[in-house]
Every structure is written in C-alpha cells, then in structure tokens.
Design a protein around this motif. Sequence first.
Motif, PDB file in Angstrom:
ATOM      1  N   ARG A 166      -8.526  -7.195   5.091  1.00 50.88           N
ATOM      2  CA  ARG A 166      -8.671  -7.542   3.672  1.00 50.88           C
ATOM      3  C   ARG A 166     -10.005  -8.267   3.453  1.00 50.88           C
ATOM      4  O   ARG A 166     -10.087  -9.303   2.799  1.00 50.88           O
ATOM      5  CB  ARG A 166      -7.521  -8.401   3.201  1.00 50.88           C
ATOM      6  CG  ARG A 166      -6.158  -7.718   2.920  1.00 50.88           C
ATOM      7  CD  ARG A 166      -6.287  -6.313   2.393  1.00 50.88           C
ATOM      8  NE  ARG A 166      -5.089  -5.815   1.712  1.00 50.88           N
ATOM      9  CZ  ARG A 166      -4.436  -4.703   2.059  1.00 50.88           C
ATOM     10  NH1 ARG A 166      -4.833  -3.999   3.108  1.00 50.88           N
ATOM     11  NH2 ARG A 166      -3.412  -4.286   1.370  1.00 50.88           N
ATOM     12  N   ASP A 172       0.851  -1.185   0.000  1.00 51.69           N
ATOM     13  CA  ASP A 172       0.000   0.000   0.000  1.00 51.69           C
ATOM     14  C   ASP A 172       0.894   1.245   0.000  1.00 51.69           C
ATOM     15  O   ASP A 172       1.944   1.273   0.644  1.00 51.69           O
ATOM     16  CB  ASP A 172      -0.910   0.010   1.229  1.00 51.69           C
ATOM     17  CG  ASP A 172      -1.889  -1.161   1.227  1.00 51.69           C
ATOM     18  OD1 ASP A 172      -2.147  -1.710   0.133  1.00 51.69           O
ATOM     19  OD2 ASP A 172      -2.373  -1.532   2.309  1.00 51.69           O
ATOM     20  N   THR A 173       0.459   2.276  -0.732  1.00 56.04           N
ATOM     21  CA  THR A 173       1.313   3.441  -0.970  1.00 56.04           C
ATOM     22  C   THR A 173       0.501   4.725  -0.916  1.00 56.04           C
ATOM     23  O   THR A 173      -0.665   4.743  -1.331  1.00 56.04           O
ATOM     24  CB  THR A 173       1.994   3.334  -2.357  1.00 56.04           C
ATOM     25  OG1 THR A 173       2.721   2.109  -2.430  1.00 56.04           O
ATOM     26  CG2 THR A 173       2.937   4.498  -2.618  1.00 56.04           C
ATOM     27  N   ILE A 213      -8.545  -2.562   5.266  1.00 56.22           N
ATOM     28  CA  ILE A 213      -7.113  -2.687   5.015  1.00 56.22           C
ATOM     29  C   ILE A 213      -6.468  -3.663   6.005  1.00 56.22           C
ATOM     30  O   ILE A 213      -5.573  -4.430   5.644  1.00 56.22           O
ATOM     31  CB  ILE A 213      -6.446  -1.292   5.096  1.00 56.22           C
ATOM     32  CG1 ILE A 213      -6.954  -0.418   3.939  1.00 56.22           C
ATOM     33  CG2 ILE A 213      -4.921  -1.412   5.035  1.00 56.22           C
ATOM     34  CD1 ILE A 213      -6.525   1.027   4.027  1.00 56.22           C
ATOM     35  N   THR A 232      -5.881  -3.298  -8.134  1.00 58.75           N
ATOM     36  CA  THR A 232      -5.465  -2.105  -7.391  1.00 58.75           C
ATOM     37  C   THR A 232      -6.647  -1.172  -7.174  1.00 58.75           C
ATOM     38  O   THR A 232      -7.421  -0.912  -8.109  1.00 58.75           O
ATOM     39  CB  THR A 232      -4.364  -1.354  -8.164  1.00 58.75           C
ATOM     40  OG1 THR A 232      -3.266  -2.238  -8.397  1.00 58.75           O
ATOM     41  CG2 THR A 232      -3.880  -0.135  -7.398  1.00 58.75           C
ATOM     42  N   ARG A 247      -1.309   3.002   8.429  1.00 56.90           N
ATOM     43  CA  ARG A 247      -1.594   1.761   7.727  1.00 56.90           C
ATOM     44  C   ARG A 247      -1.260   1.887   6.237  1.00 56.90           C
ATOM     45  O   ARG A 247      -0.691   0.970   5.631  1.00 56.90           O
ATOM     46  CB  ARG A 247      -3.070   1.400   7.856  1.00 56.90           C
ATOM     47  CG  ARG A 247      -3.409   0.495   8.997  1.00 56.90           C
ATOM     48  CD  ARG A 247      -2.874  -0.913   8.768  1.00 56.90           C
ATOM     49  NE  ARG A 247      -3.045  -1.710   9.985  1.00 56.90           N
ATOM     50  CZ  ARG A 247      -2.554  -2.899  10.159  1.00 56.90           C
ATOM     51  NH1 ARG A 247      -1.812  -3.455   9.222  1.00 56.90           N
ATOM     52  NH2 ARG A 247      -2.749  -3.549  11.278  1.00 56.90           N
ATOM     53  N   LEU A 248      -1.648   3.020   5.660  1.00 55.94           N
ATOM     54  CA  LEU A 248      -1.428   3.230   4.224  1.00 55.94           C
ATOM     55  C   LEU A 248       0.016   3.593   3.908  1.00 55.94           C
ATOM     56  O   LEU A 248       0.515   3.293   2.826  1.00 55.94           O
ATOM     57  CB  LEU A 248      -2.347   4.349   3.708  1.00 55.94           C
ATOM     58  CG  LEU A 248      -3.833   4.039   3.613  1.00 55.94           C
ATOM     59  CD1 LEU A 248      -4.619   5.309   3.300  1.00 55.94           C
ATOM     60  CD2 LEU A 248      -4.089   2.988   2.539  1.00 55.94           C
ATOM     61  N   VAL A 298      -4.389  -4.071  -3.548  1.00 53.00           N
ATOM     62  CA  VAL A 298      -3.345  -3.128  -3.160  1.00 53.00           C
ATOM     63  C   VAL A 298      -4.002  -1.754  -3.168  1.00 53.00           C
ATOM     64  O   VAL A 298      -4.688  -1.394  -4.137  1.00 53.00           O
ATOM     65  CB  VAL A 298      -2.149  -3.163  -4.134  1.00 53.00           C
ATOM     66  CG1 VAL A 298      -1.227  -1.974  -3.893  1.00 53.00           C
ATOM     67  CG2 VAL A 298      -1.369  -4.459  -3.975  1.00 53.00           C
ATOM     68  N   VAL A 299      -3.822  -0.993  -2.098  1.00 51.31           N
ATOM     69  CA  VAL A 299      -4.446   0.326  -1.983  1.00 51.31           C
ATOM     70  C   VAL A 299      -3.402   1.405  -2.258  1.00 51.31           C
ATOM     71  O   VAL A 299      -2.338   1.431  -1.625  1.00 51.31           O
ATOM     72  CB  VAL A 299      -5.066   0.536  -0.591  1.00 51.31           C
ATOM     73  CG1 VAL A 299      -5.716   1.916  -0.506  1.00 51.31           C
ATOM     74  CG2 VAL A 299      -6.085  -0.551  -0.297  1.00 51.31           C
ATOM     75  N   ILE A 300      -3.718   2.272  -3.206  1.00 47.72           N
ATOM     76  CA  ILE A 300      -2.888   3.448  -3.474  1.00 47.72           C
ATOM     77  C   ILE A 300      -3.744   4.673  -3.190  1.00 47.72           C
ATOM     78  O   ILE A 300      -4.833   4.825  -3.764  1.00 47.72           O
ATOM     79  CB  ILE A 300      -2.390   3.481  -4.923  1.00 47.72           C
ATOM     80  CG1 ILE A 300      -1.563   2.232  -5.236  1.00 47.72           C
ATOM     81  CG2 ILE A 300      -1.559   4.735  -5.179  1.00 47.72           C
ATOM     82  CD1 ILE A 300      -1.152   2.111  -6.688  1.00 47.72           C
TER      83      ILE A 300
END
Length: 451
Positions: A265, A169-170, A262, A241, A306-307, A281-283
């Motif tokens: 999941r 994650d970004t 998150i 994503t 978290r992110l 995947v979280v952006i």
Amino acid sequence: MKHDKHVVLIDDESDVVEAVSEMLELEGFSVSGFTDPNAGLRSLDHHCQSVVLCDVKMPDVDGLTLVTAIQHRAPQVPVLLMSGHGDIPMAIEAIKLGAFDFLEKPLNADELIEKLNLAVTHCQQSQPSETDNASSASALPIESVIIGQSKSMDIVRQQVMALAHTGVDTIINGETGTGKEVIARALHDFSCRKEKPFVAINCGGMTESIIESELFGHEAGSFTSANKKRIGKIEQASGGTLFLDEIESMPIAVQIKLLRVIQERAIERVGGNTLIPVDIVVIAASKADLASLGESGEFRSDLFYRLNIASLHLPPLRQRKEDILVLFRHFVVQASLKYKTRPSTIYPEQSQQLSRHDWPGNVRELRNVADRFVLGIVGDGFDLTSPTGEGVGDDFAFEKQMEQYEKNVLTEALIESSGNINEVSNKLNLPRKTLYRKMKKHQLDKDSFKD
C-alpha cells in the motif's frame, strides 16, 4: 403516496375509471381513481412519484388546463392524456406544454401498458432524491443503479452490497459490454469511501511506459519529456477506489510493480526514490479467465491471488433474457432525455425481436440499439424493424393468428349472451377479471352487444 408503479387515473366517467383501474391492477400497477379532476389534482404533491393518466375532455376542465395545473403542483409527474379522435389537436397542444404522451380512444391495452411503463421509468430517473445535496449515488436504491429483474442480477446486487461494506480488493469477470464498470462504481458508491475519488484506467492498448507513468506518476526529469512532476492514478485514488479495466492486458513488468503496491500500500513515482503511502481499494475487471492466464504464464498468478479476495461474475445478456426489456426501456428513456424527444412506444412485436436477439455486445449493444430507436436511424448490426410485423417472422404471424382466434371466441360469446358478462364468464369458464382484461385487450365493449 409512494409506490413503484402508481397511477393517478382521472376520468369523469366512473365506468371508465373502474374498468381501466381493474386492467392496470392486473398488470401490476396500483391505481388511485378519481372522477373529480380537482380531487385527483389534490392527491398529488411535489414529492410524489406517480404517473397521471387522465381524459382530455371533462366537464369544466380540459387537458390543457389540467396539464398546466399538474405542472405547477407536481412538476416531476408525467401526464398521459386519453383523447377521442376529435380531441387529438388539444392533446398535441398539451404535449407542447409538457404532457408526456397521449393515447387515442378506444384504448389499446398493450400500448397503454407500455406507455405507462415508460412514464414510470422516466419518473424514477428524473425524480430528485431527498438527499439532493449529497453528491453520492448511494442516495439511490441499488435497484436503480444495477438494473434487472432476473435472479442472477438479484445475486449480483446482494454481492455488491455485501462487498461494498468490507472494502476488499475484488475481481469482476464478464464478457465485453456486460457493465463491469457500472458494478465497480456501485461497489464504490455504496461503500464508506463514496465521498473519496473513484479513479478508472483502461489497461488495454497501452504500452508499458505509458501505463507505468499513468499508474505511478513520475518525477520531473525522470525521462526526456517529463518537464514537471506528475501524480499517477494510484496516488489520485488514495482514500478511494482504483478501478483497473481490462487488467488482463497489463504488461507483465507493470503487473510486478502493481503487486508490490497492493502488498505494501505504497508507491514510488517513476524516477523517484521515496515511498508514498496510499490508501486504496483495488477493483479489477477482466473479460478473460485470469486463473487460466496465470497457468499459461500470460498473467501473474501471485497478482491474481492478491486481487481475488472476492470476485463477481456478470452473466451475459443472452443468459438473462428477462432483463432485456427492462434495460431497453431504461435506455430509451435516457436517450429521450438526452436527445430531448418523447420516448417512443415499444410494441409487443418489437419486444419479441429484442428477446430473440443473442446480444453478442451485451448491455452496451442494447444501449446503442435504444439510442438508434429513439433517433429513428439505422446502424450497423441489429436494429428494431417496423412494428407492422414486416420482417418479424413466423412466430409473430402465429401469435397474431392466435390473438384473432381469441377475439373471435369472445365476440361470438358476447353476441350469444347479448353482452351479459356473467353468462360469458360461465360459458367460457373465465374469471370476470380475466374476461374484462381480454375484452379490453381486444377493444370489445359489452354495451355494443346488448339487444
């Protein structure tokens, strides 16, 4: 032959081929020169990424014939024609047949370089990939997706390639218009999830109930207008994503539910009781400092941490001035393809205007200016002015004076030496290559100074 900036130069006069080749090589092009048009034609193939620069009128071959032959042999190759004044009608007819552009002789060095750069950009954008059957953008090199020649964009590209293979994650930080979604898509397209969905949602301007339904979906009958079950964005993105733009605008109550997704999941649809596993995947993208918002209570600090396994920062355009012309040329070619018109020449004084502007709207503003430039219209905010120098300012006037002074010095030396290049080179302490380049720039022909 494959080269980033390769020119196939065709002219029946060997002196022209030699002089133009030397000038182009000094400007960073690689050149294959031919005095035989048929040999030049044979050097092309269906897969080459070259640009052809050729004379309109040569013995036994004219521009119309050559353009047609090139289109049959290498249809993706842009063709620029060099024409004397009397050959301009033929050059215009060739453009109707598909030639990229034409230049009138004697050649203006700045105009030639700019049109070749536009043709190279056009070729790179329209070139079919060897993996055309694949739907993934990762068939393209990263430099074709994230455009820029500045050191900061080199770093961004390196970070994207490193993070794409990790699947973490970004958070992407950057001002409005810096291209955060482009980076998010690149992270997806260069990852092992590239064949799976890329699902984007803008969190700005949505009420709590709307964004909750958009993200999590709902069961039939969960509220008054819920006539049937709906799959939310998170569930749609499973396997791929999820891109959350303007995440700083997400209501706090929804942030709490997102944090749980998150962590676990898994989601619950609105009105449902069943946990549904999701592989995502979280952006997230933000124009604000999420850490500061967390300290002030305007954003959940636990969600931020978290992110924030990884983060990318996109610098504003004003901090990477060297990318402006590269991006603008790219957008001009895109707009020309979109509006079905030839790319307009970008003159040096217009390049200066682009560099001097602060670009508060960043890359998005630059793209809009490029669209208006191609369409020849004026809009709100910054627009390029006429290339005549009107309204360009004192810097441009001073530069023109310096260019005129340089031309006068060269002309005087050429007159005194009767066009002898060795003498001029020694007299002005200039290497021959530099001297030839400057003579081409000012359209000075040594033969015209001979006794």
